[in-house]
Design a protein around this motif. Structure first.
Motif, mmCIF file in Angstrom:
data_model
loop_
_atom_site.group_PDB
_atom_site.id
_atom_site.type_symbol
_atom_site.label_atom_id
_atom_site.label_comp_id
_atom_site.label_asym_id
_atom_site.label_seq_id
_atom_site.Cartn_x
_atom_site.Cartn_y
_atom_site.Cartn_z
ATOM 1 N N ARG A 1 0.852 -1.181 0.000
ATOM 2 C CA ARG A 1 0.000 0.000 0.000
ATOM 3 C C ARG A 1 0.890 1.235 0.000
ATOM 4 O O ARG A 1 2.087 1.148 0.297
ATOM 5 N N HIS A 2 0.291 2.363 -0.329
ATOM 6 C CA HIS A 2 1.036 3.624 -0.402
ATOM 7 C C HIS A 2 0.428 4.616 0.585
ATOM 8 O O HIS A 2 -0.739 4.984 0.456
ATOM 9 N N GLU A 3 1.222 5.026 1.532
ATOM 10 C CA GLU A 3 0.765 5.970 2.556
ATOM 11 C C GLU A 3 0.758 7.417 2.055
ATOM 12 O O GLU A 3 0.145 8.272 2.670
ATOM 13 N N HIS A 4 1.456 7.670 0.945
ATOM 14 C CA HIS A 4 1.590 9.032 0.424
ATOM 15 C C HIS A 4 1.274 9.066 -1.068
ATOM 16 O O HIS A 4 1.440 8.066 -1.765
ATOM 17 N N GLY A 5 0.859 10.237 -1.534
ATOM 18 C CA GLY A 5 0.645 10.427 -2.958
ATOM 19 C C GLY A 5 1.969 10.346 -3.692
ATOM 20 O O GLY A 5 3.037 10.550 -3.108
ATOM 21 N N ARG A 6 1.893 10.050 -5.005
ATOM 22 C CA ARG A 6 3.120 9.883 -5.756
ATOM 23 C C ARG A 6 2.886 10.166 -7.236
ATOM 24 O O ARG A 6 1.776 10.043 -7.737
ATOM 25 N N THR A 7 3.957 10.515 -7.897
ATOM 26 C CA THR A 7 3.962 10.691 -9.337
ATOM 27 C C THR A 7 4.661 9.487 -9.951
ATOM 28 O O THR A 7 5.720 9.081 -9.485
ATOM 29 N N ILE A 8 4.052 8.922 -10.996
ATOM 30 C CA ILE A 8 4.639 7.826 -11.749
ATOM 31 C C ILE A 8 5.126 8.414 -13.075
ATOM 32 O O ILE A 8 4.330 9.012 -13.802
ATOM 33 N N VAL A 9 6.398 8.250 -13.385
ATOM 34 C CA VAL A 9 6.944 8.663 -14.671
ATOM 35 C C VAL A 9 7.243 7.379 -15.440
ATOM 36 O O VAL A 9 8.066 6.569 -15.017
ATOM 37 N N VAL A 10 6.550 7.183 -16.538
ATOM 38 C CA VAL A 10 6.621 5.914 -17.271
ATOM 39 C C VAL A 10 7.799 5.925 -18.240
ATOM 40 O O VAL A 10 7.869 6.757 -19.144
ATOM 41 N N ILE A 11 8.712 5.004 -18.027
ATOM 42 C CA ILE A 11 9.859 4.835 -18.917
ATOM 43 C C ILE A 11 9.464 3.916 -20.072
ATOM 44 O O ILE A 11 9.693 4.220 -21.225
ATOM 45 N N LYS A 12 8.886 2.779 -19.747
ATOM 46 C CA LYS A 12 8.400 1.814 -20.744
ATOM 47 C C LYS A 12 6.992 1.414 -20.333
ATOM 48 O O LYS A 12 6.800 0.757 -19.317
ATOM 49 N N GLY A 13 6.024 1.850 -21.086
ATOM 50 C CA GLY A 13 4.631 1.682 -20.706
ATOM 51 C C GLY A 13 4.032 0.341 -21.068
ATOM 52 O O GLY A 13 4.685 -0.545 -21.615
ATOM 53 N N ARG B 1 -4.584 -5.309 -8.681
ATOM 54 C CA ARG B 1 -5.423 -6.310 -8.026
ATOM 55 C C ARG B 1 -5.488 -6.007 -6.525
ATOM 56 O O ARG B 1 -4.487 -6.046 -5.831
ATOM 57 N N GLN B 2 -6.695 -5.653 -6.043
ATOM 58 C CA GLN B 2 -6.909 -5.369 -4.621
ATOM 59 C C GLN B 2 -6.932 -6.674 -3.823
ATOM 60 O O GLN B 2 -7.249 -7.732 -4.369
ATOM 61 N N ASP B 3 -6.639 -6.586 -2.542
ATOM 62 C CA ASP B 3 -6.689 -7.787 -1.704
ATOM 63 C C ASP B 3 -8.116 -8.298 -1.529
ATOM 64 O O ASP B 3 -8.330 -9.421 -1.084
ATOM 65 N N THR B 4 -9.102 -7.497 -1.947
ATOM 66 C CA THR B 4 -10.507 -7.913 -1.914
ATOM 67 C C THR B 4 -10.886 -8.716 -3.157
ATOM 68 O O THR B 4 -12.002 -9.219 -3.254
ATOM 69 N N GLY B 5 -9.959 -8.769 -4.143
ATOM 70 C CA GLY B 5 -10.241 -9.466 -5.389
ATOM 71 C C GLY B 5 -10.627 -8.539 -6.527
ATOM 72 O O GLY B 5 -10.651 -8.947 -7.686
ATOM 73 N N GLU B 6 -10.949 -7.284 -6.218
ATOM 74 C CA GLU B 6 -11.283 -6.318 -7.264
ATOM 75 C C GLU B 6 -10.053 -6.064 -8.133
ATOM 76 O O GLU B 6 -8.928 -6.084 -7.640
ATOM 77 N N GLU B 7 -10.298 -5.812 -9.419
ATOM 78 C CA GLU B 7 -9.207 -5.511 -10.340
ATOM 79 C C GLU B 7 -9.542 -4.287 -11.173
ATOM 80 O O GLU B 7 -10.698 -4.058 -11.505
ATOM 81 N N LYS B 8 -8.502 -3.525 -11.502
ATOM 82 C CA LYS B 8 -8.633 -2.368 -12.383
ATOM 83 C C LYS B 8 -7.422 -2.386 -13.311
ATOM 84 O O LYS B 8 -6.303 -2.637 -12.870
ATOM 85 N N THR B 9 -7.648 -2.152 -14.602
ATOM 86 C CA THR B 9 -6.545 -2.113 -15.557
ATOM 87 C C THR B 9 -6.271 -0.673 -15.946
ATOM 88 O O THR B 9 -7.195 0.095 -16.219
ATOM 89 N N VAL B 10 -4.990 -0.315 -15.932
ATOM 90 C CA VAL B 10 -4.568 1.018 -16.357
ATOM 91 C C VAL B 10 -3.634 0.862 -17.558
ATOM 92 O O VAL B 10 -2.953 -0.155 -17.691
ATOM 93 N N ASP B 11 -3.640 1.846 -18.418
ATOM 94 C CA ASP B 11 -2.772 1.840 -19.592
ATOM 95 C C ASP B 11 -1.799 2.990 -19.444
ATOM 96 O O ASP B 11 -2.178 4.151 -19.620
ATOM 97 N N TRP B 12 -0.572 2.684 -19.076
ATOM 98 C CA TRP B 12 0.443 3.711 -18.883
ATOM 99 C C TRP B 12 1.224 3.887 -20.182
ATOM 100 O O TRP B 12 1.761 2.934 -20.739
ATOM 101 N N LYS B 13 1.287 5.113 -20.663
ATOM 102 C CA LYS B 13 1.959 5.449 -21.914
ATOM 103 C C LYS B 13 3.412 5.848 -21.643
ATOM 104 O O LYS B 13 3.680 6.652 -20.739
ATOM 105 N N SER B 14 4.331 5.319 -22.432
ATOM 106 C CA SER B 14 5.751 5.679 -22.301
ATOM 107 C C SER B 14 5.919 7.186 -22.441
ATOM 108 O O SER B 14 5.279 7.823 -23.279
ATOM 109 N N GLY B 15 6.760 7.760 -21.574
ATOM 110 C CA GLY B 15 7.039 9.191 -21.623
ATOM 111 C C GLY B 15 6.033 10.057 -20.892
ATOM 112 O O GLY B 15 6.235 11.268 -20.780
#
Length: 92
Positions: free
Chosen positions: A24-36, A42-56
């Motif tokens: 888990r993440h206690e703080h907010g964060r920025t993700i900079v995608v090198i290779k997307g 996948r949540q520990d409850t079984g829920e899933e969400k898909t994200v599409d991270w674009k390079s750059g």
């Protein structure tokens, strides 16, 4: 890679078909995608969400809600995903 009182920076490589450990993440964060790619969160409850991270591209991710909710990042594709994470250690 770097850490002080305000920020923590690290690189994450998510190999194909290899989930990261539940966390888990206690703080907010920025993700900079090198290779997307598509990443399944996948949540520990079984829920899933898909994200599409674009390079750059950069993305803001809020801190996880308080409590015990954990998640694992799963790369279900055939290609490695690489990101730099810049976590804000102070909320204000």
């Amino acid at each position: 890679m770097f850490e002080n009182e305000q920020v923590k920076v690290w690189k994450t490589i998510i190999a194909p078909n290899t989930p990261l450990a539940m966390h888990r993440h206690e703080h907010g964060r920025t993700i900079v995608v090198i290779k997307g790619g598509q990443l399944t969160i996948r949540q520990d409850t079984g829920e899933e969400k898909t994200v599409d991270w674009k390079s750059g591209q950069a993305y803001w991710l809020d801190a996880d809600p308080p409590g015990n909710k954990m998640h694992a990042d799963v790369n279900l594709t055939k290609d490695t995903i690489e990101v730099m994470v810049v976590e804000c250690k102070r909320d204000k």
